[in-house]
Scaffold this motif. Structure first.
Motif, PDB file in Angstrom:
ATOM      1  N   LEU A  99       0.815  -1.209   0.000  1.00 55.40           N
ATOM      2  CA  LEU A  99       0.000   0.000   0.000  1.00 55.40           C
ATOM      3  C   LEU A  99       0.852   1.264   0.000  1.00 55.40           C
ATOM      4  N   PHE A 100       1.914   1.267   0.819  1.00 60.85           N
ATOM      5  CA  PHE A 100       2.690   2.487   0.998  1.00 60.85           C
ATOM      6  C   PHE A 100       3.943   2.541   0.130  1.00 60.85           C
ATOM      7  N   GLN A 101       4.312   1.438  -0.503  1.00 63.47           N
ATOM      8  CA  GLN A 101       5.462   1.454  -1.401  1.00 63.47           C
ATOM      9  C   GLN A 101       5.100   0.732  -2.706  1.00 63.47           C
ATOM     10  N   PRO A 102       4.073   1.209  -3.395  1.00 60.29           N
ATOM     11  CA  PRO A 102       3.601   0.505  -4.592  1.00 60.29           C
ATOM     12  C   PRO A 102       4.611   0.532  -5.741  1.00 60.29           C
ATOM     13  N   ASP A 103       5.595   1.443  -5.702  1.00 54.66           N
ATOM     14  CA  ASP A 103       6.571   1.533  -6.778  1.00 54.66           C
ATOM     15  C   ASP A 103       7.622   0.432  -6.715  1.00 54.66           C
ATOM     16  N   ARG A 104       7.635  -0.340  -5.626  1.00 55.79           N
ATOM     17  CA  ARG A 104       8.642  -1.391  -5.498  1.00 55.79           C
ATOM     18  C   ARG A 104       8.138  -2.693  -6.134  1.00 55.79           C
ATOM     19  N   THR A 105       7.667  -2.580  -7.348  1.00 58.05           N
ATOM     20  CA  THR A 105       7.124  -3.758  -8.024  1.00 58.05           C
ATOM     21  C   THR A 105       8.209  -4.761  -8.389  1.00 58.05           C
ATOM     22  N   HIS A 106       9.462  -4.310  -8.452  1.00 56.95           N
ATOM     23  CA  HIS A 106      10.565  -5.202  -8.797  1.00 56.95           C
ATOM     24  C   HIS A 106      10.989  -6.065  -7.627  1.00 56.95           C
ATOM     25  N   ALA A 107      10.620  -5.665  -6.408  1.00 55.10           N
ATOM     26  CA  ALA A 107      11.096  -6.332  -5.202  1.00 55.10           C
ATOM     27  C   ALA A 107      10.175  -7.484  -4.816  1.00 55.10           C
ATOM     28  N   PRO A 108      10.724  -8.523  -4.169  1.00 46.79           N
ATOM     29  CA  PRO A 108       9.870  -9.592  -3.645  1.00 46.79           C
ATOM     30  C   PRO A 108       8.924  -9.041  -2.587  1.00 46.79           C
TER      31      PRO A 108
END
Length: 260
Positions: free
Chosen positions: A167-176
């Motif tokens: 929810l709060f870090q939606p830009d980390r789509t590359h991360a597990p």
């Protein structure tokens, strides 16, 4: 063997105590050889001194890893100040054993009850969650972390933490996702593992993540005996294995040093 906290407010004294503790532990490892190993204590929150002691413990004493408290006088592991230490731990593929302590506000939050009872397990969850949110646990396989006490409160909070991370870090789509990252960590069985704590952990991680832990000497010998009996009486999650063979194999793998 490990001794978590050595800093009691005096940085010079903490440097001396860390060196004394680590030298003593190394002496126990040498005599008799092959029986023990040790995690080095570091004089955090003094980062420069911690880096110096890390080099001495690994290069001169042959430490198997380091032990870090969940916070050092209120400085948590993802505070920017310890980042040089984590860079060194990552670069050298050091195994990190976490050990809980109380948060700085424990005098109020413990409500007059014994603070190790729940403050420790929640501080474990707090610092591991902070590592997740900061992206530190995206560094495997070189950074290896052992979480004590069957993960503390993490097994029941994992899905909640995962939801907030998305929810709060939606830009980390590359991360597990958070659950995947938690499954990469190792967890010891110290504390009251049965009948509920260890089964809850096994809903989060596989049996290859489990390590034996006793909490000795903070848990007296009779308590360790009772804890061990409860573990040995439980069903082993791997067919054909015993708890001893399972956790021994896992420990050897977790403590092995990759070739550099």
């Amino acid at each position: 063997m490990s001794s978590p906290g050595v800093h009691f407010g005096d940085s010079a004294a903490a440097r001396r105590l860390a060196r004394e503790v680590n030298e003593e532990a190394a002496g126990i490892v040498r005599d008799p050889p092959g029986r023990f190993g040790f995690f080095a204590s570091l004089p955090l929150p003094d980062v420069d001194a911690a880096l110096a002691e890390l080099a001495h413990a690994l290069d001169a004493l042959g430490a198997d890893g380091v032990v870090l408290e969940t916070n050092s006088h209120g400085v948590y592991l993802c505070d920017p100040r310890p980042e040089p230490l984590f860079a060194a731990l990552d670069r050298r593929a050091v195994t990190v054993f976490l050990h809980p302590t109380s948060p700085v506000c424990w005098g109020q939050s413990a409500l007059g009850r014994p603070h190790p009872m729940i403050e420790f397990v929640f501080d474990t969850a707090r610092t591991v969650t902070d590592l997740l949110m900061a992206g530190v646990l995206e560094r495997p396989p070189d950074l290896r972390v052992i979480v004590p006490h069957c993960g503390g409160a993490l097994p029941v909070l994992a899905d909640r933490v995962d939801g907030f991370l998305r929810l709060f870090q939606p830009d980390r789509t590359h991360a597990p996702d958070a659950v995947t990252q938690l499954r990469r960590l190792c967890y010891d069985t110290a504390g009251p593992a049965f009948p509920r704590q260890l089964p809850a952990l096994l809903n989060l991680v596989g049996p290859d993540r489990l390590l034996y832990g006793s909490d000795y000497c903070w848990t007296p010998a009779h308590g360790v005996d009772a804890h061990l009996a409860s573990v040995q009486a439980a069903e082993v999650p791997v067919p054909g294995a015993t708890w001893q063979s399972l956790t021994t194999a896992n420990a050897r793998r977790a403590l092995s040093r990759p070739a550099r």
